[in-house]
Design an enzyme around this catalytic site. Structure first.
Site, PDB file in Angstrom:
ATOM      1  N   GLY A   1       0.686  -1.168  -0.002  1.00 51.59           N
ATOM      2  CA  GLY A   1      -0.123  -0.027   0.006  1.00 51.59           C
ATOM      3  C   GLY A   1       0.739   1.464   0.115  1.00 51.59           C
TER       4      GLY A   1
ATOM      5  N   GLU B   1       0.906   3.553  -5.504  1.00 57.27           N
ATOM      6  CA  GLU B   1      -0.338   3.501  -5.972  1.00 57.27           C
ATOM      7  C   GLU B   1      -0.309   2.451  -6.936  1.00 57.27           C
ATOM      8  OE1 GLU B   1      -2.401   6.076  -5.251  1.00 57.27           O
ATOM      9  OE2 GLU B   1      -1.272   6.633  -3.846  1.00 57.27           O
TER      10      GLU B   1
ATOM     11  N   LYS C   1       7.081  17.687  -4.259  1.00 57.73           N
ATOM     12  CA  LYS C   1       7.348  18.087  -3.116  1.00 57.73           C
ATOM     13  C   LYS C   1       8.468  19.179  -3.273  1.00 57.73           C
ATOM     14  CE  LYS C   1       5.985  14.141  -0.688  1.00 57.73           C
ATOM     15  NZ  LYS C   1       6.296  12.483  -0.512  1.00 57.73           N
TER      16      LYS C   1
END
Lengths: 343, 343
Positions: A208, A211, A226
């Site tokens: 998890g 994606e 970012k």
């Protein structure tokens, strides 16, 4: 303080869990005891609106068990995020939807723009609006005298943006660099252990971390978003992720990893932004990091940011092993800041 | 904002240099352009008092060239720190004297107590008052509605105390650990490179890192004062350095260093404080640190602090190679905070 939540995925549900089921474990959350969630809007799981306050514990239980709100839930509606931001009555919008590079940070930026235009505060866990539209949105917030906070967008709740604001007063940031994308860092760490690229990607997906479409991570888009956000806020840039000199990890082979290891080095996806002759540049790319460099020990899901200023530092902020509680805390910390400042 | 400076050694002179000779390099220092130094009190080099403001540049030049203020300097006096704190008119006392373990943090604590009792703000670069008398002094500051700031006492201006205050809101700190004494860290790093203990101590002295009497560092007293300060402020303890389970590095031999290296480890002087059954404990001692641990890369004059909380983290703050500018910045940052809050 009345909050409109946009999104109720992993982060939203962890926030709800901390404030309800696990509230007694976290005595410091008392400033949020009078938080009133007046709406939770999701894209595919229905939405809830209740001016008296939604039962967060019940909403959490329903979403955890059914993956959506049932149509019979009091206040159930199919209102969209844009409609909710533009029509409901709330004090702060909490934007928890996921980054969309192809949509240039939308519709999250519109949610925030709408809220600020109506004189409401905004908190974003979605880095899109900061990576694509920071200068516009921060000016708007200033002009209406409201707050726009987004601590969790880079390194979760670890101090980054609030650190500059509160702990580096009077310093001018000249450059930042770091390891900021956990999926690629996990993949590179596993490849060091002999796992192939495709297998490491699959592991990250199964955990998890990555994606279903890992392109955002593997191709360096998340890292670029970012570094764009960091450049915009800390270096006063006006860039987008598209302006970043971006190289992902897709071309990295086991032979590259071995070759680096033979000369005592590790491969890391390094993000940087710096000022040069009055202009700000951003770069994301794989670099050979020596074993004596602090970045070399940031493995798996860890992250690090080094901040260079004209006077203080450089200093490094390192997360050893962040999880969803760290991401949720970034939002909760912003809510507490807002609560102390405004209500 | 009128400031009374107690002490004008390395830190005070670096502050003066930043605010005068080098002011143009640091545009972020503009909030301090109206700072008025009304007195500089030293123990052995004379004192200056001038309600209109001392010429910091001239004071710096005199101290740098002669090691004292000349008796002919306008405002020259032989007032003591206690007398100055108790009689002069100022807005903030800036305590820059050095730590005295044997005097239990005095006379610095008395300077600060006197200033706060008279309704003035206090900034301390001396860790003694925080290590020995934090609970009393912080209560006093609160009761008179004034600020007591001391950012530079642990890891210079790197974010520690202001980080907890501004960036970890709502988190309860449960433990801290780190490498906080640069002299011992330098000595251990040199011993790894094959230098003997006595020679490494002498090197540190020659570099001006260690004092002429290195006992404060080598025996772990400076580290104990820092962990006591951290425990008192971040963990709400009421301890002194005498309560810390303290072990220095004097017993460490080249054989110990080699033995650790053979099992892939380094010896580091680690400071810790933690809560256990409602009580706070502090410890300073040499530990074997694995090469995969972040602390292992903190060498020479570097420092690191890891903060554990109930919700966020752990996070690490690392200084790669701090110098006097970092120490001076800790005080300057506190002065800017005060300026923004009060004047």
């Amino acid at each position: 303080m009345r909050a409109l939540f946009i999104g109720f995925g992993n982060v939203g549900r962890t926030i709800a869990r901390i404030l309800t089921l696990e509230r007694s474990r976290f005595p410091g959350m008392s400033p949020l005891d009078d938080l009133v969630p007046v709406a939770i809007v999701t894209r595919r799981g229905g939405s809830l609106v209740d001016t008296k306050g939604i039962d967060l514990g019940l909403a959490l239980e329903e979403m955890d068990s059914r993956g959506r709100f049932p149509e019979g839930h009091p206040g159930y509606t199919d209102i969209t995020g844009v409609e909710a931001a533009g029509s409901l009555d709330y004090d702060v919008i909490v934007e928890l939807s996921t980054l969309s590079i192809e949509n240039r940070g939308e519709p999250a930026a519109t949610h925030i723009r709408t809220a600020l235009s109506r004189g409401r505060n905004a908190i974003s866990a979605n880095k899109g609006p900061i990576a694509f539209s920071y200068r516009e949105l921060s000016s708007l917030a200033k002009s209406v005298g409201k707050k726009f906070l987004f601590e969790t967008t880079v390194m979760d709740g670890a101090p980054v943006f609030n650190l500059r604001e509160s702990c580096l007063k009077g310093c001018v940031v000249t450059a930042v660099d770091g390891i900021l994308n956990s999926t690629t860092n996990y993949i590179l760490s596993r490849m060091e252990e002999g796992v192939g690229f495709a297998e490491a990607v699959k592991e990250a997906q199964d955990m998890g971390v990555a994606e279903a479409d890992p392109g955002n991570d593997v191709d360096g888009w998340d890292a670029s978003a970012k570094i764009s956000a960091l450049a915009n806020v800390l270096l006063d840039a006006d860039m987008t992720p598209l302006d970043v000199d971006r190289h992902g990890i897709a071309g990295v082979t086991p032979a590259d990893i071995r070759k680096a290891a033979e000369s005592g080095k590790k491969l890391k996806l390094v993000c940087k932004a710096w000022k040069e002759k009055g202009k700000v540049f951003g770069k994301v790319g794989v670099e050979e990091i020596s074993h004596s460099h602090h970045f070399s020990l940031v493995s798996g899901g860890g992250a690090v940011l080094r901040i260079h200023t004209d006077l203080m530092g450089p200093i490094l902020i390192t997360q050893e092993n962040p999880d969803l509680y760290d991401t949720a805390y970034g939002v909760l910390g912003d809510l507490i800041t807002l609560r102390q400042l405004c209500y």
